[in-house]
Design a protein around this motif. Structure first.
Motif, PDB file in Angstrom:
ATOM      1  N   THR A  81     -16.887  -6.014  -5.604  1.00 20.75           N
ATOM      2  CA  THR A  81     -15.917  -5.375  -4.720  1.00 20.75           C
ATOM      3  C   THR A  81     -14.522  -5.869  -5.046  1.00 20.75           C
ATOM      4  O   THR A  81     -14.309  -7.066  -5.268  1.00 20.75           O
ATOM      5  N   ASN A  82     -13.570  -4.929  -5.059  1.00 15.30           N
ATOM      6  CA  ASN A  82     -12.162  -5.254  -5.293  1.00 15.30           C
ATOM      7  C   ASN A  82     -11.328  -4.639  -4.170  1.00 15.30           C
ATOM      8  O   ASN A  82     -11.269  -3.413  -4.036  1.00 15.30           O
ATOM      9  N   ALA A  83     -10.719  -5.485  -3.348  1.00 13.90           N
ATOM     10  CA  ALA A  83      -9.792  -5.032  -2.315  1.00 13.90           C
ATOM     11  C   ALA A  83      -8.380  -5.413  -2.743  1.00 13.90           C
ATOM     12  O   ALA A  83      -8.156  -6.523  -3.245  1.00 13.90           O
ATOM     13  N   SER A  84      -7.426  -4.505  -2.562  1.00 12.14           N
ATOM     14  CA  SER A  84      -6.083  -4.751  -3.080  1.00 12.14           C
ATOM     15  C   SER A  84      -5.018  -4.295  -2.097  1.00 12.14           C
ATOM     16  O   SER A  84      -5.207  -3.354  -1.324  1.00 12.14           O
ATOM     17  N   LEU A  85      -3.884  -4.979  -2.145  1.00 11.80           N
ATOM     18  CA  LEU A  85      -2.666  -4.615  -1.430  1.00 11.80           C
ATOM     19  C   LEU A  85      -1.513  -4.694  -2.412  1.00 11.80           C
ATOM     20  O   LEU A  85      -1.496  -5.575  -3.286  1.00 11.80           O
ATOM     21  N   TYR A  86      -0.557  -3.798  -2.291  1.00 18.30           N
ATOM     22  CA  TYR A  86       0.612  -3.888  -3.152  1.00 18.30           C
ATOM     23  C   TYR A  86       1.829  -3.296  -2.459  1.00 18.30           C
ATOM     24  O   TYR A  86       1.720  -2.507  -1.511  1.00 18.30           O
ATOM     25  N   GLY A  87       2.988  -3.701  -2.945  1.00 17.95           N
ATOM     26  CA  GLY A  87       4.229  -3.166  -2.419  1.00 17.95           C
ATOM     27  C   GLY A  87       5.335  -3.294  -3.450  1.00 17.95           C
ATOM     28  O   GLY A  87       5.318  -4.193  -4.303  1.00 17.95           O
ATOM     29  N   SER A  88       6.292  -2.384  -3.385  1.00 18.07           N
ATOM     30  CA  SER A  88       7.451  -2.453  -4.276  1.00 18.07           C
ATOM     31  C   SER A  88       8.656  -1.869  -3.547  1.00 18.07           C
ATOM     32  O   SER A  88       8.520  -1.066  -2.610  1.00 18.07           O
ATOM     33  N   ALA A  89       9.827  -2.292  -3.965  1.00 17.04           N
ATOM     34  CA  ALA A  89      11.078  -1.802  -3.392  1.00 17.04           C
ATOM     35  C   ALA A  89      12.006  -1.411  -4.536  1.00 17.04           C
ATOM     36  O   ALA A  89      12.247  -2.211  -5.442  1.00 17.04           O
ATOM     37  N   GLU A  90      12.485  -0.177  -4.487  1.00 16.42           N
ATOM     38  CA  GLU A  90      13.408   0.301  -5.517  1.00 16.42           C
ATOM     39  C   GLU A  90      14.814   0.360  -4.923  1.00 16.42           C
ATOM     40  O   GLU A  90      15.102   1.170  -4.041  1.00 16.42           O
ATOM     41  N   TRP A  91      15.681  -0.518  -5.388  1.00 16.48           N
ATOM     42  CA  TRP A  91      17.059  -0.603  -4.897  1.00 16.48           C
ATOM     43  C   TRP A  91      17.974   0.056  -5.913  1.00 16.48           C
ATOM     44  O   TRP A  91      18.004  -0.329  -7.088  1.00 16.48           O
ATOM     45  N   ARG A  92      18.705   1.078  -5.462  1.00 16.54           N
ATOM     46  CA  ARG A  92      19.570   1.841  -6.372  1.00 16.54           C
ATOM     47  C   ARG A  92      21.016   1.723  -5.916  1.00 16.54           C
ATOM     48  O   ARG A  92      21.360   2.077  -4.787  1.00 16.54           O
ATOM     49  N   LYS A  93      21.858   1.235  -6.812  1.00 11.66           N
ATOM     50  CA  LYS A  93      23.269   1.071  -6.533  1.00 11.66           C
ATOM     51  C   LYS A  93      24.066   1.315  -7.807  1.00 11.66           C
ATOM     52  O   LYS A  93      23.913   0.601  -8.799  1.00 11.66           O
ATOM     53  N   GLY A  94      24.881   2.368  -7.790  1.00 15.37           N
ATOM     54  CA  GLY A  94      25.701   2.661  -8.957  1.00 15.37           C
ATOM     55  C   GLY A  94      24.855   2.900 -10.190  1.00 15.37           C
ATOM     56  O   GLY A  94      23.934   3.716 -10.197  1.00 15.37           O
ATOM     57  N   HIS A  95      25.150   2.159 -11.228  1.00 13.97           N
ATOM     58  CA  HIS A  95      24.426   2.312 -12.495  1.00 13.97           C
ATOM     59  C   HIS A  95      23.135   1.494 -12.536  1.00 13.97           C
ATOM     60  O   HIS A  95      22.405   1.556 -13.531  1.00 13.97           O
ATOM     61  N   TRP A  96      22.862   0.718 -11.482  1.00 15.39           N
ATOM     62  CA  TRP A  96      21.748  -0.218 -11.516  1.00 15.39           C
ATOM     63  C   TRP A  96      20.591   0.230 -10.633  1.00 15.39           C
ATOM     64  O   TRP A  96      20.775   0.865  -9.604  1.00 15.39           O
ATOM     65  N   LYS A  97      19.413  -0.142 -11.063  1.00 18.55           N
ATOM     66  CA  LYS A  97      18.212   0.018 -10.264  1.00 18.55           C
ATOM     67  C   LYS A  97      17.370  -1.243 -10.430  1.00 18.55           C
ATOM     68  O   LYS A  97      17.052  -1.643 -11.566  1.00 18.55           O
ATOM     69  N   VAL A  98      17.020  -1.867  -9.319  1.00 18.76           N
ATOM     70  CA  VAL A  98      16.222  -3.095  -9.333  1.00 18.76           C
ATOM     71  C   VAL A  98      14.926  -2.802  -8.580  1.00 18.76           C
ATOM     72  O   VAL A  98      14.953  -2.311  -7.447  1.00 18.76           O
ATOM     73  N   ILE A  99      13.786  -3.115  -9.218  1.00 18.64           N
ATOM     74  CA  ILE A  99      12.487  -2.781  -8.628  1.00 18.64           C
ATOM     75  C   ILE A  99      11.598  -4.022  -8.637  1.00 18.64           C
ATOM     76  O   ILE A  99      10.864  -4.272  -9.598  1.00 18.64           O
ATOM     77  N   PRO A 100      11.659  -4.823  -7.578  1.00 15.07           N
ATOM     78  CA  PRO A 100      10.685  -5.921  -7.446  1.00 15.07           C
ATOM     79  C   PRO A 100       9.378  -5.386  -6.863  1.00 15.07           C
ATOM     80  O   PRO A 100       9.367  -4.395  -6.116  1.00 15.07           O
TER      81      PRO A 100
END
Length: 747
Positions: free
Chosen positions: A458-477
């Motif tokens: 059995t494999n149970a999983s949780l995940y999350g990500s945040a895409e931050w967009r500002k000007g020419h930049w995009k940061v995705i932790p």
């Protein structure tokens, strides 16, 4: 009075300007030819790095920054459209896109991950999938090898990995996992033969372990296949070729004449028979069926139900020792043991529910069930262990897979930056019964059981990500949490006992994206990935070092040097921790030390004219074992230099010519590189002439009849009359010149 009014008026004007700078507008994209919503259309604000995409109902939401903002809307296979928003008279306009020939100029660079998907759509349109083997070859840099009569899952190579049958690549179809955990033949075994090539709509892929939603096996990369939701027309196809090859495909719409637009369904079937080029006929039979139903419940929700079944049976000549061919004991197409082969089947049912909770929130749920049977007879060492009866082995299992996953996405708009938040969870349970390895004779008699038991994983999983967009930049932790429960019952033990273990792994990710111009984007991707080990390894190691992690990074760009020229350079690094591998062919556990891989890639797409499309992918990788002495640190069968590409041309209307090549350089077959697996350069040709109601085609594999080796291994074996064993290359010869004629009827 005026002294009081002016500040108040100024505040009102400022508030008004501020509110406009944050104005959120919505619209809906519809295909003019079908009058259906267009998902994944790209909506950009001209001159700015701001963009979004339409959802399942064709709707989109975007933040305008000034009254003169102009929207530029594109979609692969449709003419782009420009909209000046302040000229719109309705709150949520419906925007129609007209169909157009697929062109490289339609690719939008501002989102590199989607840009790769768009390039893949063009690749599929100009050079469609023509066989089960073609399915995985569409992924740039991915090579496959078949070595068991066409029915066994292909051997996969990617980014300096000999992935075996799927250990380090995650593969899914319509949200269902393809990889088999704790498989009788090998961990991650990924058999895609249940997928009918003509039903494939899209192929999404990514290299590395940088995406929170991709879990087990996504170390070298992932591949997601999506089948058509709706057929443009019915299809009946017949193929006939050399080696007694016959194939037929049928794809038929339902609801075609009922006028029902909110629901649709189709059924597809495939039958394939071939003896192959071998002296011992393969007697390869494969039968596939797929049924798919889609309904738009309302403007915001949809439901998709899929059912499929697949059965395959074959004989195989196996891997032959090089010395037997050199000595004239057999030809390249002969066999030492012609009793190899097997049979397998898989039946699936899956449901996908998608809904738009609000203008900024989406929800998706997948549920799936698979029933799978597998039986494989092999003989790699001939008479090494048993000089009387031979060394034939039998691997088999019966499996049921239960699973579901859910994903929630929310957009947040602000005056300083925009956010996209994603959260998900998944659950998969594999119940494997009578998984075995045995010593057999002539596929009939079991001489000895080496392993026999039941597995529950059995494999149970949780995940999350945040895409931050500002000007020419995009940061995705992003971050992913996986918990595994392993249970094994060894039926060869005299007393019943369940061996159990549990393990949890945390996998952080970080993607940095910089888009200084609408026509190029740079990125740095970093992440931790993993692949699970076989349950029998886990219990043997008492839960120690059984989720080997990888740590990797990619630095690259996607650049549109010209509307008709796109290049994709990248360099990458991947480190893998110590792992223990369960060898399904011997029922033993072997340690595999730390490894390091680094490489470079270059993809080129060029379409100088609407009727001419050129593509090439070049991939270099250096794979080494870290803890071994220099000179003894080679990783067997790891490819170092590969390339694929071709030319698609339509010299006259309705006539399409496609030439494809694939090249793999010589590579080490053992740790000190004293034995090498031969490289190859193979060419294929496809010619199609298409009318409105029918099409005629010719497909030629190995156009120049190159003598090549498809699968190669360093193996110790002994022939019947040999006194001592010999270690050398054993191989399966690659397909010779192989021509097939295809006739298709559309209605």
């Amino acid at each position: 009075m005026w002294g009081r009014f002016i500040p108040v008026a100024f505040l009102i004007l400022f508030a008004s300007a501020t509110s406009y700078s944050q104005q959120i507008v919505s619209g809906r994209i519809i295909a003019r030819d079908t009058d259906l919503p267009l998902e994944e259309a790209t909506i950009q604000i001209k001159g700015q790095p701001v963009h979004t995409h339409s959802g399942l109902d064709g709707r989109f939401t975007i933040t305008l920054t000034k009254p003169t903002d102009t929207l530029y809307i594109t979609h692969i296979g449709y003419d782009p459209k420009t909209i000046v928003w302040n000229q719109q008279l309705v709150k949520e306009p419906t925007i129609y896109l007209l169909p157009a020939p697929v062109q490289l100029s339609q690719v939008v660079v501002q989102d590199s991950r989607r840009a790769l998907q768009q390039v893949m759509q063009i690749d599929l349109k100009t050079n469609p999938v023509n066989s089960a083997q073609d399915i995985l070859r569409k992924v740039p840099g991915l090579f496959i090898g078949q070595h068991a009569g066409g029915g066994k899952a292909e051997q996969i190579f990617l980014r300096g990995f000999d992935i075996d049958h799927g250990t380090d690549i995650r593969i899914t179809t319509d949200g269902m996992p393809v990889n088999m955990v704790s498989h009788a033949h090998g961990q991650g075994y990924a058999d895609l033969h249940y997928l009918i090539p003509e039903t494939i709509k899209d192929i999404q892929f990514g290299k590395g372990s940088y995406y929170a939603e991709e879990g087990d096996f996504a170390t070298a990369g992932y591949v997601n296949f999506t089948t058509h939701n709706r057929l443009d027309r019915n299809l009946l196809k017949l193929e006939a070729g050399q080696f007694n090859t016959l194939r037929t495909v049928g794809m038929f719409n339902f609801f075609e004449k009922t006028g029902e637009k909110n629901s649709n369904a189709y059924i597809a079937g495939e039958y394939l028979f071939s003896n192959g080029p071998f002296e011992a006929p393969q007697n390869f039979n494969r039968l596939n069926f797929l049924a798919k139903y889609n309904t738009q419940i309302n403007q915001k929700s949809s439901l998709q139900v899929l059912a499929s079944t697949f059965n395959s049976k074959w004989d195989a000549s196996g891997q032959i020792p090089d010395r037997a061919v050199r000595a004239g004991l057999i030809t390249r197409w002969g066999a030492i043991d012609a009793t190899e082969g097997g049979n397998t089947s898989r039946s699936n049912i899956a449901a996908k529910y998608r809904t738009k909770i609000s203008d900024t929130e989406d929800w998706q749920s997948n549920f799936y069930f698979s029933q799978y049977d597998f039986s494989l007879f092999s003989n790699f060492t001939f008479f090494l262990e048993d000089p009387v009866n031979g060394d034939q082995i039998h691997q088999s299992e019966k499996r049921k897979i239960y699973g579901m996953d859910h994903r929630y996405t929310k957009q947040l708009f602000g005056d300083k930056a925009d956010w996209v938040l994603t959260a998900g969870m998944g659950l998969r349970h594999d119940a494997v019964r009578d998984i075995q390895l045995s010593h057999t004779l002539q596929r009939k008699e079991v001489l000895e059981y080496f392993a026999l038991g039941d597995i529950d994983q059995t494999n149970a999983s949780l995940y999350g990500s945040a895409e931050w967009r500002k000007g020419h930049w995009k940061v995705i932790p992003g971050v992913r949490l996986d918990h595994f429960i392993f249970n094994y019952v060894d039926k060869l033990q005299p007393v019943y006992s369940t061996q159990a273990a549990q393990k949890t792994i945390l996998s952080p990710k970080l993607n940095l994206v910089y888009t200084p111009h609408a026509n190029w984007q740079g990125y740095l991707k970093m992440g931790k990935g993993f692949h699970s080990n076989d349950t029998r390894v886990v219990v043997a190691q008492q839960g120690r070092e059984i989720l080997p992690a990888t740590y990797g990074a990619d630095l690259g760009a996607i650049i549109k040097l010209h509307p008709k020229l796109l290049v994709q350079p990248a360099i990458w690094y991947l480190y893998m921790e110590q792992e223990f591998v369960y060898v399904g062919d011997a029922a033993i556990v072997e340690p595999s030390g730390k490894t390091r891989r680094l490489g470079a890639e270059l993809g080129i797409r060029y379409q100088p004219f609407s009727w001419l499309y050129l593509d090439a992918d070049i991939n270099y990788a250096k794979a080494r074992a870290i803890e071994e002495a220099k000179g003894n640190d080679f990783i067997p069968l790891a490819p170092s230099l590969t390339s694929t590409g071709g030319i698609s041309v339509s010299p006259v209307k309705r006539l399409d010519l496609n030439w494809r090549y694939r090249y793999m350089k010589d590579r080490p077959a053992n740790e000190d590189n004293s034995i090498q697996a031969q490289g190859y350069f193979v060419n294929d040709l496809l010619i199609n002439y298409t009318r409105s109601k029918w099409a005629l085609g010719l497909q030629v594999e190995n156009l120049f009849d190159t003598e090549w080796r498809e699968a190669q291994f360093e193996t110790e074996s002994r022939l019947r009359n040999e006194v001592a064993p010999v270690t050398e290359i054993h191989y399966t010869p690659g397909t010779p010149f192989f021509a097939r004629i295809k006739w298709s009827l559309f209605f």
